[in-house]
Scaffold this motif. Structure first.
Motif, PDB file in Angstrom:
ATOM      1  N   SER A  51       1.148  -1.239  -0.002  1.00 19.53           N
ATOM      2  CA  SER A  51      -0.177  -0.385   0.363  1.00 19.53           C
ATOM      3  C   SER A  51       0.436   1.481   0.296  1.00 19.53           C
ATOM      4  N   ILE A  52       0.547   2.382  -0.790  1.00 17.11           N
ATOM      5  CA  ILE A  52       1.100   3.684  -0.564  1.00 17.11           C
ATOM      6  C   ILE A  52       0.868   4.782  -0.305  1.00 17.11           C
ATOM      7  N   LYS A  53       1.287   5.159   0.671  1.00 15.19           N
ATOM      8  CA  LYS A  53       0.763   6.644   1.863  1.00 15.19           C
ATOM      9  C   LYS A  53       0.863   7.528   0.626  1.00 15.19           C
ATOM     10  N   SER A  54      -0.562   8.002   1.192  1.00 15.53           N
ATOM     11  CA  SER A  54      -0.600   9.551  -0.223  1.00 15.53           C
ATOM     12  C   SER A  54       0.223  10.672   0.847  1.00 15.53           C
ATOM     13  N   LYS A  55       0.508  11.659   0.407  1.00 14.02           N
ATOM     14  CA  LYS A  55       1.352  12.537   0.852  1.00 14.02           C
ATOM     15  C   LYS A  55       0.289  13.103   2.571  1.00 14.02           C
ATOM     16  N   ARG A  56      -1.332  13.074   1.875  1.00 12.62           N
ATOM     17  CA  ARG A  56      -1.842  13.680   3.760  1.00 12.62           C
ATOM     18  C   ARG A  56      -1.320  12.812   4.738  1.00 12.62           C
ATOM     19  N   GLU A  57      -1.126  11.622   4.913  1.00  9.99           N
ATOM     20  CA  GLU A  57      -0.683  10.236   5.866  1.00  9.99           C
ATOM     21  C   GLU A  57       0.841  11.202   5.390  1.00  9.99           C
ATOM     22  N   VAL A  58       1.218  11.430   4.627  1.00  8.34           N
ATOM     23  CA  VAL A  58       3.074  10.902   5.298  1.00  8.34           C
ATOM     24  C   VAL A  58       3.095  12.392   6.253  1.00  8.34           C
ATOM     25  N   VAL A  59       1.950  13.345   5.895  1.00  8.92           N
ATOM     26  CA  VAL A  59       2.654  14.477   6.580  1.00  8.92           C
ATOM     27  C   VAL A  59       2.459  14.719   7.987  1.00  8.92           C
ATOM     28  N   CYS A  60       0.861  13.614   7.980  1.00  9.27           N
ATOM     29  CA  CYS A  60       0.574  13.435   9.436  1.00  9.27           C
ATOM     30  C   CYS A  60       1.713  13.331  10.497  1.00  9.27           C
ATOM     31  N   GLU A  61       1.749  11.958   9.515  1.00  6.02           N
ATOM     32  CA  GLU A  61       3.298  11.555   9.983  1.00  6.02           C
ATOM     33  C   GLU A  61       4.254  12.574  10.846  1.00  6.02           C
TER      34      GLU A  61
ATOM     35  N   GLN B 250       7.514  15.172  14.327  1.00  4.89           N
ATOM     36  CA  GLN B 250       7.866  16.004  15.811  1.00  4.89           C
ATOM     37  C   GLN B 250       7.650  16.943  16.138  1.00  4.89           C
ATOM     38  N   SER B 251       6.291  16.550  17.360  1.00  4.53           N
ATOM     39  CA  SER B 251       5.382  16.858  18.244  1.00  4.53           C
ATOM     40  C   SER B 251       5.786  16.160  18.760  1.00  4.53           C
ATOM     41  N   VAL B 252       5.813  15.043  18.774  1.00  4.82           N
ATOM     42  CA  VAL B 252       6.401  13.658  20.461  1.00  4.82           C
ATOM     43  C   VAL B 252       7.775  13.859  20.442  1.00  4.82           C
ATOM     44  N   ASP B 253       8.438  14.361  19.431  1.00  6.40           N
ATOM     45  CA  ASP B 253      10.117  14.967  19.670  1.00  6.40           C
ATOM     46  C   ASP B 253      10.336  15.982  20.266  1.00  6.40           C
ATOM     47  N   ALA B 254       9.725  16.709  19.975  1.00  6.10           N
ATOM     48  CA  ALA B 254       9.631  18.099  20.639  1.00  6.10           C
ATOM     49  C   ALA B 254       9.241  18.113  21.933  1.00  6.10           C
ATOM     50  N   ALA B 255       8.003  17.461  22.216  1.00  4.57           N
ATOM     51  CA  ALA B 255       7.360  17.183  23.359  1.00  4.57           C
ATOM     52  C   ALA B 255       8.437  16.474  24.602  1.00  4.57           C
ATOM     53  N   ARG B 256       9.594  15.385  24.006  1.00  7.39           N
ATOM     54  CA  ARG B 256      10.312  15.310  24.640  1.00  7.39           C
ATOM     55  C   ARG B 256      11.037  16.024  25.822  1.00  7.39           C
TER      56      ARG B 256
ATOM     57  N   GLU C 186       1.923  24.983  23.832  1.00  7.42           N
ATOM     58  CA  GLU C 186       1.986  26.040  23.198  1.00  7.42           C
ATOM     59  C   GLU C 186       4.432  25.882  22.821  1.00  7.42           C
ATOM     60  N   GLN C 187       4.637  25.357  23.458  1.00  2.69           N
ATOM     61  CA  GLN C 187       6.381  25.580  24.089  1.00  2.69           C
ATOM     62  C   GLN C 187       6.062  23.663  23.544  1.00  2.69           C
ATOM     63  N   ILE C 188       5.733  23.367  22.909  1.00  3.98           N
ATOM     64  CA  ILE C 188       5.764  21.803  22.277  1.00  3.98           C
ATOM     65  C   ILE C 188       5.971  22.844  20.950  1.00  3.98           C
ATOM     66  N   ALA C 189       4.769  23.038  20.945  1.00  3.82           N
ATOM     67  CA  ALA C 189       4.623  23.502  19.383  1.00  3.82           C
ATOM     68  C   ALA C 189       6.077  24.540  19.100  1.00  3.82           C
TER      69      ALA C 189
ATOM     70  N   LYS D 297       0.795  26.131  16.980  1.00  2.75           N
ATOM     71  CA  LYS D 297      -0.308  25.577  17.926  1.00  2.75           C
ATOM     72  C   LYS D 297      -1.311  24.917  17.562  1.00  2.75           C
ATOM     73  N   GLY D 298      -1.973  25.354  16.657  1.00  2.00           N
ATOM     74  CA  GLY D 298      -3.283  25.465  15.945  1.00  2.00           C
ATOM     75  C   GLY D 298      -3.178  23.866  15.381  1.00  2.00           C
ATOM     76  N   THR D 299      -1.705  23.512  14.930  1.00  2.00           N
ATOM     77  CA  THR D 299      -1.404  22.358  14.225  1.00  2.00           C
ATOM     78  C   THR D 299      -1.189  21.464  15.064  1.00  2.00           C
ATOM     79  N   ILE D 300      -0.826  21.498  15.655  1.00  2.00           N
ATOM     80  CA  ILE D 300      -0.157  20.371  17.141  1.00  2.00           C
ATOM     81  C   ILE D 300      -1.988  19.677  17.455  1.00  2.00           C
ATOM     82  N   TYR D 301      -3.426  20.397  17.685  1.00  2.00           N
ATOM     83  CA  TYR D 301      -4.280  20.185  18.133  1.00  2.00           C
ATOM     84  C   TYR D 301      -5.189  19.559  16.782  1.00  2.00           C
ATOM     85  N   LEU D 302      -4.744  19.122  15.685  1.00  2.00           N
ATOM     86  CA  LEU D 302      -4.859  18.949  14.630  1.00  2.00           C
ATOM     87  C   LEU D 302      -4.697  17.041  15.247  1.00  2.00           C
ATOM     88  N   TYR D 303      -3.793  17.297  15.470  1.00  2.00           N
ATOM     89  CA  TYR D 303      -3.348  15.944  15.397  1.00  2.00           C
ATOM     90  C   TYR D 303      -3.574  14.773  17.080  1.00  2.00           C
TER      91      TYR D 303
END
Length: 85
Positions: free
Chosen positions: A13-23, A28-34, A48-51, A58-64
């Protein structure tokens, strides 16, 4: 990953661009949170600090992730999975 087509053949199965960007954004968010949690502790950290650390809005983080707690769970889950590999 692989899945079976309607004729029973296996194909990758091939991931869509949207799936790749989402991942990528989730990673990025989890790495930053660490980094932020290590620096400030859980209670001293804000989404906000994580973002800022992830260099995304910050709003981008809340998408995920719905909350700081959900980001923390994702970070813990990643480490548990890494320990089992």
């Amino acid at each position: 990953t692989e899945h079976t087509g309607h004729k029973g053949t296996m194909r990758a199965s091939i991931k869509s661009k949207r799936e790749v960007v989402c991942e990528l954004r989730q990673t990025q968010s989890v790495d930053a949170a660490r980094v932020v949690f290590a620096r400030n502790g859980y209670s001293g950290s804000q989404v906000e600090q994580i973002a800022q650390e992830a260099q995304i809005a910050k709003g981008t983080i809340y998408l995920y992730f719905r909350s700081k707690q959900e980001i923390y769970r994702a970070l813990l889950l990643r480490h548990v999975c890494e320990m089992n590999d």
